[in-house]
Design a protein around this motif. Structure first.
Motif, PDB file in Angstrom:
ATOM      1  N   LYS A 245      39.053  47.694  17.412  1.00 18.28           N
ATOM      2  CA  LYS A 245      37.888  47.792  16.544  1.00 18.28           C
ATOM      3  C   LYS A 245      36.709  48.317  17.357  1.00 18.28           C
ATOM      4  O   LYS A 245      36.882  48.812  18.464  1.00 18.28           O
ATOM      5  CB  LYS A 245      37.598  46.443  15.886  1.00 18.28           C
ATOM      6  N   ARG A 246      35.527  48.209  16.815  1.00 16.34           N
ATOM      7  CA  ARG A 246      34.351  48.783  17.444  1.00 16.34           C
ATOM      8  C   ARG A 246      34.189  48.293  18.881  1.00 16.34           C
ATOM      9  O   ARG A 246      34.417  47.123  19.179  1.00 16.34           O
ATOM     10  CB  ARG A 246      33.115  48.420  16.627  1.00 16.34           C
ATOM     11  N   ALA A 247      33.783  49.191  19.756  1.00 17.14           N
ATOM     12  CA  ALA A 247      33.630  48.865  21.176  1.00 17.14           C
ATOM     13  C   ALA A 247      32.672  47.698  21.388  1.00 17.14           C
ATOM     14  O   ALA A 247      31.607  47.638  20.776  1.00 17.14           O
ATOM     15  CB  ALA A 247      33.133  50.087  21.941  1.00 17.14           C
ATOM     16  N   TYR A 248      33.099  46.779  22.239  1.00 14.49           N
ATOM     17  CA  TYR A 248      32.292  45.629  22.666  1.00 14.49           C
ATOM     18  C   TYR A 248      31.889  44.689  21.534  1.00 14.49           C
ATOM     19  O   TYR A 248      30.904  43.973  21.652  1.00 14.49           O
ATOM     20  CB  TYR A 248      31.062  46.101  23.454  1.00 14.49           C
ATOM     21  N   LYS A 249      32.675  44.680  20.466  1.00 13.75           N
ATOM     22  CA  LYS A 249      32.502  43.694  19.406  1.00 13.75           C
ATOM     23  C   LYS A 249      33.670  42.719  19.460  1.00 13.75           C
ATOM     24  O   LYS A 249      34.794  43.094  19.792  1.00 13.75           O
ATOM     25  CB  LYS A 249      32.432  44.359  18.032  1.00 13.75           C
ATOM     26  N   GLU A 250      33.434  41.457  19.140  1.00 10.74           N
ATOM     27  CA  GLU A 250      34.478  40.437  19.188  1.00 10.74           C
ATOM     28  C   GLU A 250      35.644  40.816  18.285  1.00 10.74           C
ATOM     29  O   GLU A 250      35.452  41.147  17.116  1.00 10.74           O
ATOM     30  CB  GLU A 250      33.910  39.090  18.753  1.00 10.74           C
TER      31      GLU A 250
END
Length: 225
Positions: free
Chosen positions: A191-196
């Protein structure tokens, strides 16, 4: 009491460079604190045993909770100064194993046969195999008794190509997690970079990045309770 084994790297630098790396602190402390609060004991192991270095960059991303756990004598002693060696570990003692990240894992986790043996034993005892971020490196070469990759046919996640680029490490890492996972038949989801982001596929629970340790712990606790 049920126990969980946390795996940490012994590697101090990016390959042959003088660029320091090691364990990403929060990936160990956040997970350990969560599972201990849920009533589980933890042990810490590393490929060589003994000293575990910290990735200096991970110290830029600490909060009060991480620092408080880091400062405890128990963590300082058992996780950083005197981690267990694989030969000191009895897989029968553990209901789960967790591979913490930090770029150093890319050099010492993939080919460690002793850790692979511990992991598959825990798995075949109906235990859980978990990782976060670069800890996925420890899962890549684990094989079952039939010689099949443990991650083959499984949906997993780990630190992504876009995250390596944003971290400025794309040119120095020895491989990309998605590429190697897919070579072994895994379905790599991101999923989106640097998101949990964490997910579960049967007995495998994996998290994408340093901000996913809590999510991995939460999924594991839900399964063990």
């Amino acid at each position: 009491m049920k126990k969980i084994l946390i795996v940490e790297t012994n590697v101090t630098s990016y390959g042959d460079t003088k660029d320091a790396t090691g364990l990403w602190l929060g990936e160990a402390t956040e997970f350990a604190e969560d599972v201990q609060k849920a009533g589980f004991e933890v042990d810490y192991v590393s490929p060589k045993g003994g000293f575990v270095p910290l990735d200096p960059r991970s110290m830029k991303y600490v909060d009060e909770s991480i620092m408080n756990f880091y400062a405890t004598k128990d963590f300082q002693n058992r996780a950083l100064a005197n981690s267990l060696s694989p030969s000191e570990v009895n897989p029968d003692d553990y209901v789960a194993i967790y591979y913490a990240g930090g770029h150093g894992t890319m050099w010492d986790f993939p080919e460690d046969e002793a850790l692979q043996k511990i992991t598959i034993d825990i798995y075949q005892n109906n235990g859980y195999v978990t990782s976060v971020c670069h800890g996925i490196a420890g899962l890549l070469n684990i094989k079952d008794n039939k010689g099949n990759y443990l991650i083959a046919g499984k949906t997993i996640t780990g630190f992504t190509r876009s995250e390596e680029i944003l971290a400025g490490k794309r040119s120095v890492v020895p491989f990309l997690n998605k590429v190697e996972a897919e070579k072994r038949g895994a379905n790599f989801k991101e999923k989106r970079a640097y998101k949990e982001f964490a997910l579960q596929d049967d007995q495998l629970i994996t998290g994408q990045n340093p901000f996913s340790a809590h999510a991995v712990a939460k999924l594991l606790i839900q399964n063990l309770k």
